[in-house]
Design an enzyme around this catalytic site. Structure first.
Site, PDB file in Angstrom:
ATOM      1  N   CYS A   1       5.806   9.304  -0.028  1.00 24.53           N
ATOM      2  CA  CYS A   1       4.679  10.085   0.434  1.00 24.53           C
ATOM      3  C   CYS A   1       4.400  10.965  -0.680  1.00 24.53           C
ATOM      4  O   CYS A   1       5.307  12.007  -1.042  1.00 24.53           O
ATOM      5  CB  CYS A   1       4.538  10.926   1.721  1.00 24.53           C
ATOM      6  SG  CYS A   1       3.022  11.734   1.839  1.00 24.53           S
TER       7      CYS A   1
ATOM      8  N   ARG B   1       0.917  -1.236  -0.084  1.00 23.12           N
ATOM      9  CA  ARG B   1       0.046  -0.070   0.003  1.00 23.12           C
ATOM     10  C   ARG B   1       0.767   1.265   0.135  1.00 23.12           C
ATOM     11  O   ARG B   1       0.907   1.926  -0.888  1.00 23.12           O
ATOM     12  CB  ARG B   1      -0.899  -0.104   1.326  1.00 23.12           C
ATOM     13  CG  ARG B   1      -2.154   0.843   1.057  1.00 23.12           C
ATOM     14  CD  ARG B   1      -1.774   2.301   1.519  1.00 23.12           C
ATOM     15  NE  ARG B   1      -1.193   2.360   2.961  1.00 23.12           N
ATOM     16  CZ  ARG B   1      -0.788   3.709   3.213  1.00 23.12           C
ATOM     17  NH1 ARG B   1      -0.527   4.536   2.747  1.00 23.12           N
ATOM     18  NH2 ARG B   1      -0.304   3.597   4.777  1.00 23.12           N
ATOM     19  N   ASP B   2       1.482   1.421   1.085  1.00 27.24           N
ATOM     20  CA  ASP B   2       2.263   2.789   1.183  1.00 27.24           C
ATOM     21  C   ASP B   2       3.455   2.700   0.193  1.00 27.24           C
ATOM     22  O   ASP B   2       3.986   3.771  -0.245  1.00 27.24           O
ATOM     23  CB  ASP B   2       2.800   2.894   2.582  1.00 27.24           C
ATOM     24  CG  ASP B   2       3.497   4.240   2.956  1.00 27.24           C
ATOM     25  OD1 ASP B   2       3.342   5.253   2.045  1.00 27.24           O
ATOM     26  OD2 ASP B   2       4.342   4.336   3.999  1.00 27.24           O
TER      27      ASP B   2
ATOM     28  N   HIS C   1      10.807   6.540   8.044  1.00 28.26           N
ATOM     29  CA  HIS C   1      11.354   6.680   6.819  1.00 28.26           C
ATOM     30  C   HIS C   1      12.845   6.788   6.883  1.00 28.26           C
ATOM     31  O   HIS C   1      13.435   7.421   7.917  1.00 28.26           O
ATOM     32  CB  HIS C   1      10.816   7.953   5.789  1.00 28.26           C
ATOM     33  CG  HIS C   1       9.258   7.545   5.526  1.00 28.26           C
ATOM     34  ND1 HIS C   1       8.990   7.811   4.167  1.00 28.26           N
ATOM     35  CD2 HIS C   1       8.553   6.955   6.195  1.00 28.26           C
ATOM     36  CE1 HIS C   1       7.684   7.642   4.291  1.00 28.26           C
ATOM     37  NE2 HIS C   1       7.209   7.056   5.000  1.00 28.26           N
TER      38      HIS C   1
END
Length: 313
Positions: free
Chosen positions: A254, A28-29, A223
């Site tokens: 992101c 997903r991310d 991150h």
């Protein structure tokens, strides 16, 4: 020179949890930040391979409007393809009640909402103020809990914001506590642009505890922009955190914060935890092979250092 697979040598450290649950976010991310849309079949196989490697929590997709994240527009097609995966939690991200409706209609039993500790990111990511976003989440969480669905609350920009700079700890704690007060079962603290350092991590965790947010409800999501993700994770483990978000192969970033580079690579995390004697249940060889396979599908090498080291032996 190749690395003998007996490595890393296990040398346990004191005051660490015996086991860590990895919340795998690569599907997903990780994939939502890809420029090209990854075929649904590749996503489904990726998740199946991750499950076969021993990951027990794999974030599958997002039920956000396709206009905002076109890479995940196939959620309705993808999620049913995962029905044969047993014993694995498959949480999905839902931005609002419409997203919740879509997820529940497909049988999702674990959802996540995604908030911000800062006003600028809330405006850019959700087109709302922080308090307006919390108000939007309230009926989502209430309906999910009424249906006995597990709810995770993501909180981004917990350690720094590219527009606002340093984010005061008390500001993060206020929003984090508000998310938990809505009824979330779990809180994920996001270092969205990778600026956290270990002392900052421990200070935030301590203040959350002081305000009644239990450590066993907290996960961390780092991150690796400045190479601090593993050191920050270790600081969180020393505090007692047992849930760590990571992305196979170090995929991700992101789309709303361009300074956010890849997530902590799951392989790098597993390598460190194996060396510390902390159980994860993950087969590192199988996981590495999965990330090598996905890198081939994406047409570029994995950014994970562990994947690169193990894949050439």
């Amino acid at each position: 020179m190749t690395t003998p697979r007996a490595l890393p040598m296990t040398v346990p450290a004191q005051d660490l949890p015996p086991r860590v649950r990895i919340h795998e976010v690569g599907a997903r991310d990780g994939l939502q930040n890809e420029k090209a849309v990854v075929p649904t079949g590749v996503k489904a196989e990726f998740i199946h391979r991750l499950a076969a490697a021993g990951l027990t929590t794999i974030e599958a997709t997002s039920f956000v409007h396709p206009k905002w994240v076109p890479q995940l527009a196939d959620a309705e097609d993808l999620f049913p393809r995962l029905a044969d995966i047993g014993g694995v939690a498959l949480p999905v991200l839902v931005p609002n009640e419409r997203g919740l409706d879509r997820a529940l209609a497909l049988g999702a039993r674990r959802i996540a909402v995604f908030g911000s500790a800062t006003e600028t990111f809330a405006a850019r990511n959700l087109n709302r103020t922080v308090d307006e976003s919390l108000a939007m989440f309230e009926p989502v969480v209430a309906r999910a809990k009424a249906d006995k669905v597990h709810v995770r609350g993501y909180l981004s920009m917990c350690f720094g914001d590219p527009w606002e700079g340093p984010v005061p700890v008390h500001q993060v704690v206020r929003v984090a506590k508000a998310l938990m007060d809505l009824g979330c079962d779990e809180l994920s603290l996001g270092d969205t642009i990778g600026v956290a350092t270990p002392g900052h991590v421990q200070a935030l965790l301590s203040e959350l505890n002081e305000e009644g947010v239990r450590t066993d409800t907290i996960g961390v999501h780092f991150h690796d922009t400045y190479g601090q993700a593993l050191s920050n994770t270790l600081a969180a483990l020393q505090h007692g955190v047992t849930t760590v978000d990571a992305s196979a192969g170090g995929l991700g970033g992101c789309p709303y914060a361009k300074s956010a580079t890849g997530n902590l690579a799951t392989e790098d995390l597993v390598w460190m935890l194996q060396g510390l004697g902390v159980e994860t249940g993950v087969d590192l060889d199988a996981l590495t092979a999965t990330s090598v396979w996905l890198a081939e599908q994406l047409g570029r090498p994995s950014p994970s250092r562990t994947v690169r080291a193990l894949s050439v032996r």
